[in-house]
Scaffold this active site. Structure first.
Site, short mmCIF file in Angstrom:
data_model
loop_
_atom_site.label_atom_id
_atom_site.label_comp_id
_atom_site.label_asym_id
_atom_site.label_seq_id
_atom_site.Cartn_x
_atom_site.Cartn_y
_atom_site.Cartn_z
CD GLN A 22 -57.01 72.80 75.14
OE1 GLN A 22 -56.97 73.59 76.05
NE2 GLN A 22 -56.08 71.88 74.93
CB SER A 23 -62.01 67.59 72.59
OG SER A 23 -61.79 68.03 71.27
CB THR A 24 -61.65 66.04 77.12
OG1 THR A 24 -60.23 66.06 76.99
CG2 THR A 24 -62.27 65.19 76.01
CD GLN A 27 -58.20 67.21 74.12
OE1 GLN A 27 -58.57 68.29 73.69
NE2 GLN A 27 -58.29 66.08 73.42
N GLY A 63 -63.05 72.56 77.08
CA GLY A 63 -63.49 71.29 77.65
C GLY A 63 -64.76 70.76 77.04
#
Length: 736
Positions: A22-24, A27, A63
């Site tokens: 997941q990107s961040t 999230q 992340g």
């Protein structure tokens, strides 16, 4: 995933890898459903036929963005396992989870096609070695990358549009808070926070250096407010130079709104790894700049003047302008003196035992093959001439300066005490707040009451410490000037020279005053006329010309002429260290009364152009040696050689008293030494009895060659042996 025909036994014997991303971190924290769906792929792998012990979950990249800018350890691990042929299938919720950039995506496709590895997502199972599947996967990867670009463009477009109006709410520096209206920026409601920030700008206007402002805060024991992130509580910490510098250079404190002051750049290091760094941009390239956007602590003109002063404080590099910050040293024109010949900034130097100050130009001219400064001059006369001109110009405003100094003295101490009073007030509030919290808790709830009681006691200790420090500072504060002291201070205003030469006036204070009134001082030296010309350029472009005579150089102290003449004779035969020993044995001294050393002899030779001693590569027959060398060669004692020289048995020369003897080693000299006594040789006593003459007479005849002498090295009869060459009658007929 309905196309199961592509899964073969060779795939099932290898591991199934589940890749999660997941990107961040936000999230990962808030979008829990997506994370659970990705973990559920492990059960899907068992449904496809892989045993549970062969299912590997890679969740190291939760992340972490998949745009390719940030290194992904989990994806690197997955790629390595695929390249080694350990993976049968790679499962991801969708293609965008595996990669958001085509560089990583197509590298994974190539490796999967080579190693016969499958890729699966929510739509099915694909074999990258097949054309149709690879085409479909390529389109998905391209769409994933395009989707990221579109999303970023939408977000950045909205952000920039809002920032262009000055309404984008970002983290404000300490001392400001966002208001209720769009784009409204207000000063912090806490008076102590505002006072601390304002003190930084006030002290910089007085001291002119960010470092000196930092040192002043530390000397007064004051703290600065700090807010770690947006919305965090303000804490008071010890001041640091970086904090003071950021306050002075942040345009927000001048009432300006700025966005896009830096740009992120991606570079490759030596190993080819992508590195992301932020590069600060000049003001002309800022994306948004709105002056007078809100109320600031200073105006924009003051901000620009502060930035220019900070830039000027930086020590200039070669061929760059700038005076640099005021530094220690007695040279008063440091940083503002300019060469009148080439226009370079003059540099300061300190020479001699008394560290006499001077100025020199870094530019060099080639003279006689050596670089020579185009200007060098002592600082004493130059500084005195500038002092007289400045004091004469400031004499009419001396009284006003004295009054301002008295007011500034009181204001300085009042400003520091005001900060401490606010500290006491803040500590008192924290104490009352802790007390209210303690009294509001249920007394029976001791678990909470004990913690609140400890906080209250800690606040009381902080309050007592702040009150004690305030009392101590107030006791140290100078008393208000009395009428008599004020009159004496005003009297000094009429005689600035007394204040200038007072022991309490430091060179740093003098330099600050000179920089306040002078832009630069141009120095031109005329060596032939022994004169110097100064051009004082005042603030406001007024010019003052000053001429004065330079002191003539005193007569040079020189070494004695006979010592130089002796040095010329010795230099052809001996090295510098031997010559120094000869001169010292003769009790000769240098021009300043010092003993000679090899370095001093070398310096004299270079000064008088005397060639140094060079040992011949191929020494001729009959080499010249000293006493020690001859004794070692012949195998006799050095005292024997000295006795032969004194008796005249062998020949030698001594250039000057104290110099080494020079003896030529010949075959005849070698023949004068024997192992045993030859036939016909007598002792000295026997020869004296035979010839009936004295020892001195025999030695004289040995020198004339009438008696042959040898030295026996071994046996009981070792020593000098003599042989009479002529008859006894002939000997007595000659005069001794």
């Amino acid at each position: 995933m309905n196309d199961l025909s592509k899964i073969s036994a060779s795939h099932l014997c290898r591991a199934a890898y589940i890749y999660l991303r997941q990107s961040t971190p936000a999230q990962v924290e808030h979008n829990r459903e997506s994370t659970q769906r990705q973990y559920a792929l492990a059960s899907k792998a068992t449904t496809l036929g892989w045993p549970s012990q062969q299912v590997v979950v890679i969740d190291e990249d939760l992340g972490v963005s998949g745009s390719g800018v940030v290194a992904r350890n989990g994806f690197a691990r997955l790629t390595a396992e695929v390249a080694l042929g350990h993976v049968g299938i790679v499962l991801g919720l969708e293609v965008s989870r595996l990669a958001r950039n085509n560089a990583d995506w197509y590298r994974l496709l190539d490796l999967c096609g080579i190693t016969d590895t499958l890729i699966g997502d929510a739509d099915g199972v694909y074999h990258p070695a097949m054309f149709n599947d690879r085409l479909l996967l390529g389109l998905k990867g391209t769409m994933s990358e395009a989707e990221l670009h579109v999303l970023r463009a939408r977000l950045l477009g909205g952000i920039r549009n809002k920032a262009a109006r000055g309404e984008l709410r970002r983290n404000l520096p300490v001392g400001f808070v966002w208001g209720e209206q769009d784009g409204e920026v207000c000063l912090h409601p806490d008076e102590s926070v505002r006072a601390a920030i304002q003190t930084v700008f006030t002290r910089f206007a007085e001291l002119g250096s960010a470092r000196r402002v930092w040192l002043w805060f530390r000397s007064e024991g004051l703290c600065l407010p700090l807010r770690m992130h947006y919305g965090a509580k303000i804490s008071w910490v010890d001041p640091s130079y970086i904090a003071v510098y950021h306050i002075l250079t942040n345009p927000v404190y001048a009432g300006a709104y700025a966005y896009g002051k830096s740009r992120h750049e991606i570079t490759l290091d030596a190993s080819g790894v992508r590195k992301k760094r932020a590069r600060k941009l000049p003001r002309s390239q800022w994306q948004v700049f709105i002056p007078n956007h809100h109320e600031g602590f200073i105006d924009w003109n003051t901000y620009e003047a502060n930035r220019a002063r900070i830039t000027a404080n930086t020590h200039p590099r070669p061929h760059q302008s700038g005076s640099g910050a005021v530094r220690e040293g007695t040279a008063l024109l440091q940083g503002i003196a300019v060469c009148g010949r080439c226009g370079r900034k003059l540099r300061t130097h300190y020479t001699g035992r008394t560290a006499s100050a001077g100025y020199h130009c870094a530019g060099k001219d080639i003279t006689n093959g050596r670089g020579v400064y185009c200007l060098t001059i002592g600082a004493l006369q130059v500084d005195e001439a500038v002092e007289r001109a400045v004091l004469a110009a400031l004499a009419p405003i001396g009284v006003e300066a004295a009054i301002a100094a008295a007011e500034r003295l009181e204001a300085d101490h009042d400003g520091a005490l005001a900060q401490w009073r606010l500290t006491v007030e803040r500590a008192s509030y924290e104490t009352q707040r802790a007390e209210r919290r303690y009294r509001a808790v249920d007394p029976d709830n001791r678990l909470v009451a004990r913690g609140l009681e400890a906080e209250w006691e800690k606040a009381l200790r902080e309050l007592d410490r702040a009150k004690a420090e305030l009392a101590h500072r107030e006791a140290l504060r100078p008393k208000t000037l009395s009428a008599n002291e004020r009159c004496r201070l005003l009297a000094l205003g009429t005689d600035l020279s007394t204040v200038w030469r007072a022991p309490t006036t430091l060179p740093r204070d003098k330099k600050e005053l000179l920089r306040t009134v002078l832009e630069e001082v141009i120095i031109t030296v005329h060596k032939e006329q022994h004169r110097a010309h100064l051009t004082l350029r005042w603030r406001g472009s007024a010019l003052t010309e000053i001429d004065f005579d330079l002191p003539r150089r005193r007569a040079t102290v020189r070494t004695d002429e006979d010592t130089i003449a002796l040095l010329r004779r010795l230099a052809t035969h001996y090295p510098d260290a031997v010559i120094a020993g000869i001169l010292n044995r003769q009790e000769r001294r240098t021009a300043y009364g010092h003993r000679f050393t090899a370095n001093l002899v070398s310096g004299l030779r270079r000064q008088w152009n005397i060639a140094r001693y060079e040992r011949p590569a191929n020494p001729p027959d009959g080499e010249l040696m000293n006493v020690t060398q001859i004794a070692n060669t012949l195998g006799v004692a050095a005292s024997t050689i000295h006795r032969w020289l004194n008796d005249g048995i062998i020949a030698g020369e001594q250039i000057t008293p104290g110099a080494p003897w020079r003896i030529r080693l010949t075959d005849d000299l070698r023949a004068r030494v024997a192992e045993d006594v030859p036939q016909g040789y007598l002792t000295m006593y026997q020869t004296m009895r035979l010839l009936d003459v004295s020892r001195q007479t025999i030695l004289q005849r040995v020198k004339r060659g009438e008696i042959q002498a040898i030295h026996v090295k071994q046996g009981r009869k070792k020593g000098l042996r003599l042989k009479v060459i002529r008859t006894q009658t002939d000997l007595f007929n000659q005069t001794s």
